[in-house]
Design an enzyme around this catalytic site. Sequence first.
Site, PDB file in Angstrom:
ATOM      1  N   ASN A   1       3.750  -5.284   5.701  1.00 48.87           N
ATOM      2  CA  ASN A   1       2.647  -6.125   6.172  1.00 48.87           C
ATOM      3  C   ASN A   1       3.140  -7.408   6.841  1.00 48.87           C
ATOM      4  O   ASN A   1       2.460  -7.957   7.707  1.00 48.87           O
ATOM      5  CB  ASN A   1       1.697  -6.450   5.010  1.00 48.87           C
ATOM      6  CG  ASN A   1       0.947  -5.211   4.549  1.00 48.87           C
ATOM      7  OD1 ASN A   1       0.290  -4.538   5.330  1.00 48.87           O
ATOM      8  ND2 ASN A   1       1.059  -4.896   3.266  1.00 48.87           N
TER       9      ASN A   1
ATOM     10  N   SER B   1       0.812  -1.216   0.000  1.00 51.20           N
ATOM     11  CA  SER B   1       0.000   0.000   0.000  1.00 51.20           C
ATOM     12  C   SER B   1       0.847   1.267   0.000  1.00 51.20           C
ATOM     13  O   SER B   1       0.404   2.318  -0.477  1.00 51.20           O
ATOM     14  CB  SER B   1      -0.931   0.008   1.217  1.00 51.20           C
ATOM     15  OG  SER B   1      -0.188  -0.106   2.418  1.00 51.20           O
TER      16      SER B   1
ATOM     17  N   GLY C   1      -2.041  -4.252   1.124  1.00 48.59           N
ATOM     18  CA  GLY C   1      -2.146  -5.478   1.913  1.00 48.59           C
ATOM     19  C   GLY C   1      -1.179  -6.563   1.517  1.00 48.59           C
ATOM     20  O   GLY C   1      -1.115  -7.617   2.169  1.00 48.59           O
TER      21      GLY C   1
END
Length: 215
Positions: A102, A37, A74
Amino acid sequence: MTFKASLLHFAVILVAALVGPRIAAADPLQLVGLGDSLMAGYQLPQEDALPAQLQRQLAAKGHDVVIANAGVSGDTTSGGLSRVDWSVPDGTDGVILELGANDALRGIPPEQTENNLEQIITRLKERNIPILLVGMLAPPNMGEDYGNKFNAIYPRLAEKHGLPLYPFVLDGVITDRSLLLEDGMHPNTKGLQIMAERMLPLAESWVAGIKGQPN
């Protein structure tokens, strides 16, 4: 000068005038920003995302580049590994590799993260695609032991593979709430602009190396 010599001289000048600009006008470097992201520009227009911001700043410095946005919100290093072959098409001149945030947020074992990044780097190197590695730091709440193991991943890989390393993608941004979205994690447009500005000197050097020109 004889007539034939004059005619030959004119022909040489004409050919240079017609062909020269085509040689000089090289195609732009085709780069890919492979990431999560932070690369994708979470909740923001594409023109505000990191690849677009960095492309504009490189252009302002005289570098003719196109940076495709292959960021997926994500995404983990495992996700990046699964899609690296099709996210980085043939003809790509370089990859800005930004993955791992992540993994840290989910507490994925650092050894697994490093192995995934290692495989991504290896696949790109096998295709002779230069890489600019962008690092991440583990959040403090993951604990000192986890942080020490995770934070060592990027310098170790950069040294092993001889890659330029931008140590921390959120440098200068993550501690300033005015540069973040309401979630307190993702940069806003201004934050991404600052990220691009801070990354610019290393990106310039890397791009110049790809073009085979002195910085």
